[in-house]
Write an enzyme that holds these catalytic residues in place. Sequence first.
Site, short mmCIF file in Angstrom:
data_model
loop_
_atom_site.label_atom_id
_atom_site.label_comp_id
_atom_site.label_asym_id
_atom_site.label_seq_id
_atom_site.Cartn_x
_atom_site.Cartn_y
_atom_site.Cartn_z
N GLY A 49 1.65 -7.58 -3.97
CA GLY A 49 2.44 -6.41 -3.62
C GLY A 49 1.99 -5.61 -2.42
N ASP A 104 -0.50 -1.64 -4.11
CA ASP A 104 0.87 -1.20 -3.86
C ASP A 104 1.26 -0.04 -4.78
OD1 ASP A 104 0.86 -2.79 -6.15
OD2 ASP A 104 2.59 -4.00 -5.58
N ASP A 107 0.66 1.81 -12.15
CA ASP A 107 1.58 2.16 -13.24
C ASP A 107 0.76 2.54 -14.47
OD1 ASP A 107 3.58 2.39 -15.08
OD2 ASP A 107 4.36 0.37 -14.87
N ARG A 169 10.82 -8.30 -2.06
CA ARG A 169 9.60 -7.84 -1.37
C ARG A 169 9.84 -7.54 0.11
NH1 ARG A 169 5.11 -8.59 -4.73
NH2 ARG A 169 5.11 -10.47 -6.01
P1 IMP Z 1 -0.48 -1.50 -13.88
O1 IMP Z 1 -1.56 -2.47 -14.22
O2 IMP Z 1 0.39 -1.18 -15.07
O3 IMP Z 1 -0.98 -0.26 -13.19
O4 IMP Z 1 0.51 -2.23 -12.93
C1 IMP Z 1 0.20 -2.46 -11.64
C2 IMP Z 1 1.00 -3.60 -11.07
O5 IMP Z 1 2.27 -3.74 -11.70
C3 IMP Z 1 1.28 -3.31 -9.64
O6 IMP Z 1 0.27 -3.85 -8.83
C4 IMP Z 1 2.63 -3.96 -9.41
O7 IMP Z 1 2.46 -5.29 -9.02
C5 IMP Z 1 3.30 -3.93 -10.77
N1 IMP Z 1 4.26 -2.80 -10.88
C6 IMP Z 1 4.12 -1.66 -11.58
N2 IMP Z 1 5.18 -0.86 -11.44
C7 IMP Z 1 6.01 -1.49 -10.59
C8 IMP Z 1 7.28 -1.16 -10.02
O8 IMP Z 1 7.89 -0.09 -10.24
N3 IMP Z 1 7.83 -2.09 -9.18
C9 IMP Z 1 7.22 -3.26 -8.88
N4 IMP Z 1 6.02 -3.61 -9.38
C10 IMP Z 1 5.43 -2.73 -10.24
MG MG Z 2 0.70 -5.56 -7.58
#
Ligand code: IMP
Ligand code: MG
Length: 181
Positions: A49, A104, A107, A169
């Site tokens: 990302g 990127d 979340d 992307r």
């Molecule tokens: P986390 O581990 O839940 O913080 O997620 C992180 C990863 O999930 C990021 O590096 C993104 O690749 C993907 N991700 C989380 N939210 C989104 C979104 O709204 N759009 C696209 N990818 C997301």
């Molecule tokens: Mg990512």
Amino acid sequence: MNTNKIKSNKELTVYLSKDRINTRIKEIASELSENFSNDNPVIIGVLNGSFIFLADLVRLFNFDCDIDFVKANSYVGKESSGKVKLDKDVSIDIKNRRVILIEDIIDSGLTIEFLYEHILSLSPVDITIVALLSKKNNYKFNFNIDITGFEIGSDFVVGYGLDLNNKYRNLDSIYGLKEKN
Ligand code: IMP
Ligand code: MG
């Protein structure tokens, strides 16, 4: 690319325009340029990302750096699987180097927490975390995200490197996604 040529059953609405993104990236680049002018840091991008954000950002740096990537994964479709795995590790020796970790979007925070701990175990001088987007309501951990481009709500967004199942992307702005009725 803009959205004119996209064939999709989803409706895309501009969430952050390319102009807003570019303005913010210039600010982030000057902040980093002040902090790293003589340190020759290692930039570590989180694949896939961050590739566009990283490419735009590093070209505005006025300091020397090495660039490498890691790849981690916790997502299937729109949901976090709850488990992170490392698909690609760093290839540069980062021991006693300053590191700038480029992500990127944050979340749940699972991915960045996993990568932070992993990179810390490789004994860098320090780690500066830069995330283009963060869903601040969704995560809680005991280290700082040093620089955030934009704090957003819990909406799922695509474009400018961000995907849904590897699609979207290459859009030049960031978009929200809705099912078309
Ligand atoms: P986390 O581990 O839940 O913080 O997620 C992180 C990863 O999930 C990021 O590096 C993104 O690749 C993907 N991700 C989380 N939210 C989104 C979104 O709204 N759009 C696209 N990818 C997301
Ligand atoms: Mg990512």
